[in-house]
Design a protein around this motif. Structure first.
Motif, mmCIF file in Angstrom:
data_model
loop_
_atom_site.group_PDB
_atom_site.id
_atom_site.type_symbol
_atom_site.label_atom_id
_atom_site.label_comp_id
_atom_site.label_asym_id
_atom_site.label_seq_id
_atom_site.Cartn_x
_atom_site.Cartn_y
_atom_site.Cartn_z
ATOM 1 N N ASP A 130 -111.716 -59.348 -46.287
ATOM 2 C CA ASP A 130 -110.988 -60.593 -46.546
ATOM 3 C C ASP A 130 -111.264 -61.661 -45.486
ATOM 4 N N THR A 131 -112.435 -61.608 -44.873
ATOM 5 C CA THR A 131 -112.783 -62.580 -43.832
ATOM 6 C C THR A 131 -114.108 -63.251 -44.150
ATOM 7 N N TYR A 203 -105.705 -74.270 -47.348
ATOM 8 C CA TYR A 203 -106.020 -73.622 -46.077
ATOM 9 C C TYR A 203 -106.031 -74.644 -44.942
ATOM 10 N N ALA A 226 -109.539 -66.132 -42.532
ATOM 11 C CA ALA A 226 -108.860 -64.986 -43.142
ATOM 12 C C ALA A 226 -108.398 -65.405 -44.532
ATOM 13 N N GLN A 228 -106.490 -65.558 -47.976
ATOM 14 C CA GLN A 228 -105.129 -65.258 -48.365
ATOM 15 C C GLN A 228 -105.093 -64.929 -49.857
ATOM 16 N N ASN A 229 -103.933 -65.048 -50.452
ATOM 17 C CA ASN A 229 -103.776 -64.639 -51.850
ATOM 18 C C ASN A 229 -104.268 -65.662 -52.862
ATOM 19 N N GLN A 230 -104.562 -66.908 -52.390
ATOM 20 C CA GLN A 230 -105.041 -67.903 -53.321
ATOM 21 C C GLN A 230 -106.355 -67.457 -53.939
#
Length: 245
Positions: A130-131, A203, A226, A228-230
């Motif tokens: 997730d990065t 972001y 990082a 996120q959930n978007q």
């Protein structure tokens, strides 16, 4: 299991000085062999042709995906002889024992530049789990360096959308908040498309200056994001993203 690595082939337009990411070179390491693949990004090639870009020697078919078990000769010629001291020293400095692996790393780190053309290899955006990680030169530096004399390595910078840019509605500015909130430059194309999407999704993006070229003071920018959930649709941008999940 195979591991695939990716480098972007850039051609710099002689009039605009813009990077055109005309192709993608990948290297796939299998258990017992290696495979290199090269293909053109036809959409970007059409734009670059307006400034004079022509297909590469030996890779003349814009519609073909080329494969080879060795690095293509037109790219191999961008390396020093593997027996020369400079190459052997590069292997030693990077603790590499395999000459093919060293050749790939040499292209990655030196960009494979020569004095005879406008081609270079640039690193993609790396996505691991997730990065997202990005490293690249800041575009537009020739116009802003006079107001950025205090810029320093490791200094934080902020990314914002340039909503008033008449040439690119997805332009992403790099701002020096430490010294007067002045513009350092822009995220170079086509990477700006990715960071535009992230900023548009809400972001708050920051980066830092990773290096400053001693010859012209041009800064290099590093960004780690990082996710996120978007939901961000990376499919259309996949040609310059190297996924290592």
């Amino acid at each position: 299991m195979c591991e695939t690595q990716k480098l972007l082939l850039s051609w710099r337009g002689p009039q605009s000085n813009q990077h055109y990411f005309v192709g993608c070179l990948t290297r796939q390491d299998g258990k017992n062999d290696k495979r290199y693949t090269f293909s053109y990004n036809q959409t970007i090639v059409k734009e670059a042709e307006k400034e004079g870009f022509r297909p590469l020697i030996g890779l003349s078919d814009l519609n073909k995906e080329y494969t080879n078990d060795k690095l293509f000769s037109i790219f191999e010629r961008r390396l020093p002889n593997k027996n020369r001291h400079v190459f052997q020293q590069f292997m030693k400095d990077h603790q590499l024992n395999d000459a093919d692996e060293a050749a790939w790393e040499y292209l990655k780190e030196t960009k494979g530049k020569t004095a005879t053309d406008k081609l270079s290899f640039l690193k993609p955006v790396y996505k691991h789990n997730d990065t997202l990680s990005y490293s690249g030169e800041i575009a537009g530096w020739s116009y802003t360096k006079g107001q950025n004399e205090k810029l320093q390595v490791n200094q934080p910078v902020k990314l914002i959308i340039d909503e008033t840019n008449p040439k690119d509605r997805k332009a992403v500015e790099v701002i020096d908040q430490v010294h007067g909130h002045v513009r350092v430059g822009y995220i170079q194309k086509p990477f700006n498309q990715l960071f535009f999407k992230l900023l548009e999704a809400g972001y708050d993006l920051e980066g830092h200056i990773t290096s400053i070229d001693p010859s012209d003071s041009r800064p290099t920018l590093g960004i780690d994001v990082a996710l996120q959930n978007q939901i961000i649709d990376f499919q259309a941008l996949s040609y310059f993203i190297d996924v290592t999940d």
